[in-house]
Design a protein around this motif. Structure first.
Motif, PDB file in Angstrom:
ATOM      1  N   PHE A  88       0.831  -1.210   0.000  1.00 12.60           N
ATOM      2  CA  PHE A  88       0.000   0.000   0.000  1.00 12.60           C
ATOM      3  C   PHE A  88       0.864   1.258   0.000  1.00 12.60           C
TER       4      PHE A  88
ATOM      5  N   SER B 174       1.495   3.496  -3.324  1.00 16.52           N
ATOM      6  CA  SER B 174       0.443   4.508  -3.099  1.00 16.52           C
ATOM      7  C   SER B 174      -0.931   3.954  -3.442  1.00 16.52           C
TER       8      SER B 174
ATOM      9  N   ASP C 219      -4.671   2.933  -2.277  1.00 14.70           N
ATOM     10  CA  ASP C 219      -5.731   3.115  -1.295  1.00 14.70           C
ATOM     11  C   ASP C 219      -6.540   1.827  -1.259  1.00 14.70           C
TER      12      ASP C 219
ATOM     13  N   LYS D 274      -9.189   0.926   0.140  1.00 12.79           N
ATOM     14  CA  LYS D 274     -10.643   1.057   0.084  1.00 12.79           C
ATOM     15  C   LYS D 274     -11.147   1.316  -1.334  1.00 12.79           C
ATOM     16  N   ARG D 275     -10.234   1.625  -2.239  1.00  7.95           N
ATOM     17  CA  ARG D 275     -10.605   1.830  -3.640  1.00  7.95           C
ATOM     18  C   ARG D 275      -9.943   0.781  -4.542  1.00  7.95           C
TER      19      ARG D 275
END
Length: 247
Positions: free
Chosen positions: A175, A179, A181, A183-184
């Motif tokens: 992560f 970079s 995310d 949650k996306r």
């Protein structure tokens, strides 16, 4: 005429129609794929070849027969996520030679998968490979399938500082370094325990099972039904699933 969208099961076994499936992935802008037994069929001969090379490496290292070493090899695999991690921790084995040796295999049995390439290319956003193998193995294998040009990057066992999935630090490094995310993001993976930490971080998780009617050799702890709480979706047809998202 486009192919019909597949009917998939989400967590708990409920049937998900194509419109609901697309809605559940509408927020995803990063698509993460495991490599071995996920981006190519689990009935392919690549993983058995790698598995045999691991055994041969250990035979040369310890001077024991294959039968004696198989149990130790699988013990390290289950306990540490990879046999390599076990050898590094318990025997101070260097990683570079091991990775080069076990991934020195013939990949010619894999055919270009044009349907998979088209489906991945059509996904909106970034595409990444997250593997417990090496970058070199991932690139060579993806190239053999005809999909290497579609991925922005490969996060391998070296980038993870040899901490393998399913350990939390492996994902946290992934992560941070790329970079991502969570949650996306969506993760496609064939081993259910490798989806536990990603699900905890908010990733949408997809368990890729063997194709219907196919039998593959698996350790007992690797076998899953897709009913696990950390599995959001399950499919035995990766191409069909991806095409359903784009229908």
């Amino acid at each position: 005429m486009p192919p019909p969208a597949p009917v998939e099961r989400n967590r708990g076994g409920a049937v998900t129609d194509s419109s609901t499936l697309m809605d559940r992935f509408a927020h995803i802008d990063t698509w993460v794929f495991d490599l071995d037994n996920t981006l190519y069929p689990q009935t392919a001969d690549l993983w058995p070849k790698i598995d045999a090379r691991i055994t041969l490496f250990m035979m040369r290292l310890f001077g024991l027969d294959a039968i004696s070493l198989r149990a130790l090899q699988k013990h390290y695999y289950q306990r540490y996520g990879t046999t390599l991690r076990g050898l590094m921790i318990e025997h101070a084995i260097g990683a570079e030679h091991y990775l080069d040796f076990v991934h020195d295999i013939d990949r010619s049995s894999l055919a270009h998968n044009h349907s998979l390439a088209e489906a991945i290319a059509a996904l909106p956003g970034r595409k990444l490979i997250l593997t417990n193998g090496s970058r070199d193995h991932a690139i060579k294998t993806a190239k053999q399938i005809g999909i290497d040009h579609l991925f922005e990057d490969v996060f391998d066992i070296i980038a993870a500082d040899f901490i393998a999935k399913p350990e939390a630090p492996a994902y946290e490094r992934f992560f941070e370094q790329l970079s991502v995310d969570p949650k996306r993001s969506a993760l496609f993976e064939d081993i259910p325990r490798n989806l536990i930490v990603p699900h905890q971080h908010g990733m949408t998780t997809v368990l890729v099972l063997p194709e219907a009617g196919e039998t593959v050799e698996r350790e007992a702890w690797e076998i899953a039904t897709g009913e696990e709480a950390h599995v959001d979706f399950v499919t035995d047809d990766l191409v069909g699933f991806l095409e359903g998202l784009l229908a």
